[in-house]
Design a protein around this motif. Structure first.
Motif, PDB file in Angstrom:
ATOM      1  N   GLN A 189       0.888  -0.935   0.520  1.00  0.00           N
ATOM      2  CA  GLN A 189      -0.181  -0.056   0.343  1.00  0.00           C
ATOM      3  C   GLN A 189       1.103   1.508  -0.329  1.00  0.00           C
ATOM      4  O   GLN A 189       0.572   2.053   0.485  1.00  0.00           O
ATOM      5  N   ARG A 190       1.550   0.950  -0.581  1.00  0.00           N
ATOM      6  CA  ARG A 190       2.941   2.188  -0.760  1.00  0.00           C
ATOM      7  C   ARG A 190       2.838   3.177  -2.233  1.00  0.00           C
ATOM      8  O   ARG A 190       3.722   4.041  -2.461  1.00  0.00           O
ATOM      9  N   LEU A 191       1.584   2.481  -2.735  1.00  0.00           N
ATOM     10  CA  LEU A 191       2.213   3.338  -3.918  1.00  0.00           C
ATOM     11  C   LEU A 191       1.250   4.958  -3.633  1.00  0.00           C
ATOM     12  O   LEU A 191       0.766   5.318  -2.790  1.00  0.00           O
ATOM     13  N   TRP A 192       2.289   5.225  -4.622  1.00  0.00           N
ATOM     14  CA  TRP A 192       1.845   7.585  -4.812  1.00  0.00           C
ATOM     15  C   TRP A 192       0.906   7.191  -6.531  1.00  0.00           C
ATOM     16  O   TRP A 192       1.052   6.682  -7.070  1.00  0.00           O
ATOM     17  N   ARG A 211     -11.928   2.356  -2.939  1.00  0.00           N
ATOM     18  CA  ARG A 211     -11.058   2.177  -3.574  1.00  0.00           C
ATOM     19  C   ARG A 211      -9.952   1.999  -4.061  1.00  0.00           C
ATOM     20  O   ARG A 211      -9.293   1.899  -4.710  1.00  0.00           O
ATOM     21  N   TRP A 212      -9.682   3.641  -3.774  1.00  0.00           N
ATOM     22  CA  TRP A 212      -7.677   3.579  -3.830  1.00  0.00           C
ATOM     23  C   TRP A 212      -7.176   2.924  -2.894  1.00  0.00           C
ATOM     24  O   TRP A 212      -6.080   2.507  -2.752  1.00  0.00           O
ATOM     25  N   ARG A 213      -7.068   3.054  -1.534  1.00  0.00           N
ATOM     26  CA  ARG A 213      -6.872   1.662  -0.878  1.00  0.00           C
ATOM     27  C   ARG A 213      -6.990   0.514  -0.821  1.00  0.00           C
ATOM     28  O   ARG A 213      -5.107   0.295  -1.026  1.00  0.00           O
ATOM     29  N   LYS A 214      -7.561  -0.202  -1.383  1.00  0.00           N
ATOM     30  CA  LYS A 214      -7.738  -1.357  -1.995  1.00  0.00           C
ATOM     31  C   LYS A 214      -6.361  -1.787  -3.142  1.00  0.00           C
ATOM     32  O   LYS A 214      -5.815  -2.377  -3.147  1.00  0.00           O
ATOM     33  N   ALA A 215      -7.115  -0.737  -3.856  1.00  0.00           N
ATOM     34  CA  ALA A 215      -5.867  -0.865  -5.187  1.00  0.00           C
ATOM     35  C   ALA A 215      -4.085  -0.679  -4.585  1.00  0.00           C
ATOM     36  O   ALA A 215      -3.637  -0.200  -5.483  1.00  0.00           O
ATOM     37  N   CYS A 245      -9.852  10.670   2.229  1.00  0.00           N
ATOM     38  CA  CYS A 245      -9.143  10.226   2.263  1.00  0.00           C
ATOM     39  C   CYS A 245      -8.226   9.457   3.803  1.00  0.00           C
ATOM     40  O   CYS A 245      -7.452   8.629   3.629  1.00  0.00           O
ATOM     41  N   HIS A 246      -8.518  10.772   4.941  1.00  0.00           N
ATOM     42  CA  HIS A 246      -7.275  10.177   6.060  1.00  0.00           C
ATOM     43  C   HIS A 246      -8.467   9.411   6.972  1.00  0.00           C
ATOM     44  O   HIS A 246      -7.718   8.920   7.867  1.00  0.00           O
ATOM     45  N   ARG A 247      -9.755   9.170   6.469  1.00  0.00           N
ATOM     46  CA  ARG A 247     -10.826   8.214   6.901  1.00  0.00           C
ATOM     47  C   ARG A 247     -10.429   6.686   6.526  1.00  0.00           C
ATOM     48  O   ARG A 247      -9.858   5.920   7.171  1.00  0.00           O
ATOM     49  N   LYS A 248      -9.598   6.670   5.186  1.00  0.00           N
ATOM     50  CA  LYS A 248      -8.663   5.517   4.567  1.00  0.00           C
ATOM     51  C   LYS A 248      -6.993   5.111   4.838  1.00  0.00           C
ATOM     52  O   LYS A 248      -6.343   4.274   4.121  1.00  0.00           O
ATOM     53  N   ALA A 249      -6.761   6.259   5.606  1.00  0.00           N
ATOM     54  CA  ALA A 249      -5.131   6.058   5.902  1.00  0.00           C
ATOM     55  C   ALA A 249      -4.453   6.533   4.597  1.00  0.00           C
ATOM     56  O   ALA A 249      -3.415   5.607   4.045  1.00  0.00           O
ATOM     57  N   ILE A 250      -5.068   7.345   4.377  1.00  0.00           N
ATOM     58  CA  ILE A 250      -4.862   8.114   2.806  1.00  0.00           C
ATOM     59  C   ILE A 250      -3.875   8.873   2.989  1.00  0.00           C
ATOM     60  O   ILE A 250      -4.916  10.449   3.335  1.00  0.00           O
ATOM     61  N   LEU A 515       1.742   6.671  -9.570  1.00  0.00           N
ATOM     62  CA  LEU A 515       1.403   6.575 -11.214  1.00  0.00           C
ATOM     63  C   LEU A 515       0.713   7.714 -11.380  1.00  0.00           C
ATOM     64  O   LEU A 515       0.204   8.698 -10.265  1.00  0.00           O
ATOM     65  N   TYR A 516       0.964   8.006 -12.600  1.00  0.00           N
ATOM     66  CA  TYR A 516       0.530   9.937 -13.188  1.00  0.00           C
ATOM     67  C   TYR A 516      -0.671   9.014 -14.246  1.00  0.00           C
ATOM     68  O   TYR A 516      -0.565   7.864 -15.082  1.00  0.00           O
ATOM     69  N   PHE A 517      -2.030   9.084 -13.685  1.00  0.00           N
ATOM     70  CA  PHE A 517      -2.202   9.687 -12.958  1.00  0.00           C
ATOM     71  C   PHE A 517      -3.821   8.224 -12.493  1.00  0.00           C
ATOM     72  O   PHE A 517      -3.936   7.437 -13.006  1.00  0.00           O
ATOM     73  N   GLU A 518      -3.950   8.811 -11.574  1.00  0.00           N
ATOM     74  CA  GLU A 518      -5.527   7.813 -10.367  1.00  0.00           C
ATOM     75  C   GLU A 518      -6.532   8.391 -11.646  1.00  0.00           C
ATOM     76  O   GLU A 518      -6.612   6.650 -11.965  1.00  0.00           O
ATOM     77  N   ASN A 519      -6.629   9.102 -12.218  1.00  0.00           N
ATOM     78  CA  ASN A 519      -7.745   8.596 -13.200  1.00  0.00           C
ATOM     79  C   ASN A 519      -7.613   8.012 -14.462  1.00  0.00           C
ATOM     80  O   ASN A 519      -8.552   7.269 -15.410  1.00  0.00           O
TER      81      ASN A 519
END
Length: 673
Positions: A189-192, A211-215, A245-250, A515-519
């Motif tokens: 879970q170290r991706l940016w 979804r982002w955190r699971k990815a 994001c903070h609620r999911k530790a992002i 990763l560029y970019f999330e979308n």
């Protein structure tokens, strides 16, 4: 004989494989093809002569079909290529009709053009009625990838080999195996990921954060230019994004793209606009460039950034791409910068000639060996370095009042593609010495000129930066997931196996991958992205005992309490065990043991976990983090001590869990209920 021995070992190994994880594979035949690269991209390793639970049968030995059918019926997963006796026994048979395959359609992304660089003529295969056709030839609809289930076992059949690199023909091989029950053994879970809110203005932010955190995404770098000026609606959106994001530790970083500041800043200050070599305002693609060499402009931007950072609960700052246009260099005066008056005056004072003369002569410059052009290009690279140092100083002054902010400098690679020095003024060798005096991550961006190259470029890039700095742990890599302008196959944008190979090899070469970019990450790739990002040096299984060695820590699919290195381990969720860097021995807690699960658990943690211990009334752990660390706990903490001192840190409710905000740096934490 070799086939019989390996099959026997596989049968014996079936009962001891980790539940829900495919740890090992076996390839039947002497030629493995690209399968090792395909499977290792999500962490699955070869079984050698030991147990396996995934088999690639590239060559079917005469008389071995009954053994393979039995293997499938007992729960094995088997991959087949093309025509074979085993495929025929399963009902996949060639007809007399043939088809030339140039393009295929995959059910996971039916609108995605998938084009084979080298067309291939193959038979049109008949498949059983209960088969699921996962991909077919685009025009005649001949099946080219088919899934079969036989009892608890499964078969994935493809009409041809996957290609030399492993992704030339069937981008979504790994997704197909995943759907058949293949579960990767590790996660990170170290991706940016870079994030532009303009593409996500109407989404459910809590759902997307989950979804982002699971990815495997640990931090979003959010386009700051949209929020440079205060606006009630956009500010409220950004605050909701950060909170989700903070609620999911992002973590959430503000992403700056100087000398682009904002649309409104451009409109309000025409007098400070950058100029190209044809003396037009430098509005190039989406970026509208300002003249940061102008003292008044620089001061105004500095004040604006201080306000931007102060208005929101950021975890870090990313100063990105602070150099000049364009990738065509001086050969294209309409895009070449900087040619503002301040730069020209400074250069004139140093060299007794105005650089605009280069572009107003009868023969405009286009060759880097022109002496006068060389003088200006070297000046330009030095200017970029001076600007970077100046703005690093500006960021450091902001961090003085917000010490938990992380800092990232995104800088295009000019070591692998050395043309970047002359084209845009990038010179990593001039910038990296700043790491001796400033605390930041140097994020190396893939230049567009090499987006068509394969994953093995990342170890090469890493090797070229190692001699430039002693701070190799602060080097990171940025992968651009975009439609490439080069002729590339099978897809214009990296997806499926190609993406996973890129991420996996990069994660083995650098401490952090962005990763560029999330979308731009396609939906079919999200479930396996965290596994591609995991970097494990060694993994061995002996019965229920698992030995894992990793550089940066890793997640292991797991259910229930576990012992790590003989001690009850408190860092796990309902489905994942989180391990620190180094070598760790993982075992289930014996059923007869008096030990129960830890009373307080680290369900998720956004930092580098160094150690953890369960105690009767809570837990202890040590960590290191470049930004604030977010600890997701299964219960509300009672008392928190950091480095022996009682503190009252920020606590965020997240459903039935609680997120504890911890300071950046290296710390020892004790939490009691």
């Amino acid at each position: 004989m070799r086939l019989h021995v390996n099959l026997s070992l596989a049968f014996l190994g079936l009962a001891v494989c980790l539940p829900a994880a495919t740890l090992k594979y076996h390839i039947a035949g002497d030629d493995p093809g690209a399968w090792p690269e395909i499977l290792s991209s999500i962490g699955i390793t070869p079984a050698s002569a030991g147990p396996a639970n995934l088999f690639v049968v590239r060559h079917v030995v005469a008389g071995s079909v009954p053994q393979w059918m039995q293997r499938i019926e007992q729960g094995g997963t088997v991959v087949l290529e093309g025509e074979s006796e085993l495929a025929a026994a399963l009902g996949v048979t060639p007809s007399d009709k043939r088809v030339t395959v140039r393009s295929i359609v995959d059910e996971r992304a039916p609108k995605l053009p998938i084009v084979w660089e080298s067309p291939l003529e193959i038979p049109v295969f008949n498949v059983p009625k209960d088969a699921s056709v996962l991909a077919a030839e685009r025009w005649d609809h001949a099946p080219v990838m088919v899934a079969l289930r036989r009892g608890p076992g499964a078969v994935l059949w493809i009409a041809a080999s996957p290609g030399k690199e492993g992704y030339e023909r069937f981008p979504y091989l790994l997704q197909a195996l995943h759907d058949l029950g293949m579960k990767p053994p590790f996660q990170s879970q170290r991706l940016w990921a870079f994030f532009d809110g303009a593409y996500r203005s109407r989404v459910d932010l809590d759902s997307f954060a989950d979804r982002w955190r699971k990815a495997g995404i640990g931090a979003l770098h959010v386009a700051g230019w949209h929020y440079y000026e205060q606006n009630a609606e956009s500010d409220a959106y950004l605050r909701r994004l950060i909170e989700a994001c903070h609620r999911k530790a992002i973590l959430v970083y503000v992403w700056l793209e100087l000398p682009h500041v904002s649309e409104k800043f451009w409109d309000a200050h025409p007098e400070w606009r950058e100029k190209t070599a044809i003396l037009q305002d430098a509005q190039l693609d989406w970026r509208k460039l300002m003249n940061l060499n102008n003292p008044d402009c620089s001061a105004a931007v500095s004040q604006g950034i201080q306000r931007l950072v102060g208005r929101f609960d950021w975890d870090g700052i990313n100063l990105a791409e602070l150099y000049f246009e364009s990738l065509e260099g001086a050969a294209n005066p309409a895009r070449f910068t900087p040619m503002n008056k301040d730069v020209r005056d400074e250069f004139l004072a140093l060299n007794n000639w105005d650089p605009i003369e280069l572009f107003q002569s009868a023969k405009p410059p286009g060759k880097s060996d022109d002496a006068r052009l060389r003088t200006f290009l070297d000046y330009r690279a030095d200017l970029a370095r001076r600007q970077q140092e100046q703005w690093i100083g500006q960021i450091e002054s902001i961090r003085a009042s917000k010490p938990d902010l992380d800092f990232v400098l995104t800088h295009v690679d000019d070591r692998f593609d050395t043309r970047m020095h002359d084209l845009i003024g990038a010179d990593a060798a001039r910038v990296l010495p700043l790491l001796d005096h400033h605390d930041f991550t140097f994020l190396i961006e893939d230049p567009a000129t090499i987006w068509n190259l394969g994953p093995q470029r990342y170890p090469q890039i890493a090797s070229r930066y190692q001699p430039l700095t002693t701070h190799s742990k602060r080097l990171a890599i940025d992968i651009n997931i975009v439609e490439r302008y080069q002729d590339v196959y099978p897809t214009k944008q990296q997806t499926g196996t190609e993406l996973f190979q890129l991420v996996h090899v990069a994660a083995q070469s650098f401490s952090r991958v962005a990763l560029y970019f999330e979308n731009s990450i396609l939906t079919p790739d999200l479930p396996l992205l965290a596994s591609a990002a995991a970097s494990v040096d060694k993994a061995d299984q002996n019965g229920s005992r698992l030995v894992i060695q990793s550089h940066y820590g890793v997640g292991v699919p797991w259910q229930g309490p576990a012992l790590v290195n003989g001690r009850l381990w408190p860092a796990h969720s309902e489905t994942m065990l989180w391990l620190p860097a180094g070598t760790n021995i993982v075992e289930p807690v014996p059923p007869a043991s008096v030990l129960k699960d830890a009373p307080l658990r680290l369900v998720d943690f956004n930092g580098d976990l160094r150690s953890a211990d369960a105690v009767t009334d809570g837990l202890h752990f040590t960590y290191e983090s470049g930004a604030r660390a977010l600890a997701l706990l299964n219960a509300a903490p009672g008392k928190v001590e950091i480095d022996g001192a009682a503190v009252n840190p920020k606590l965020i409710e997240s459903g039935s869990s609680f997120v504890l905000t911890l300071p950046r740096g290296q710390h020892v934490v004790r939490i009691t209920l």
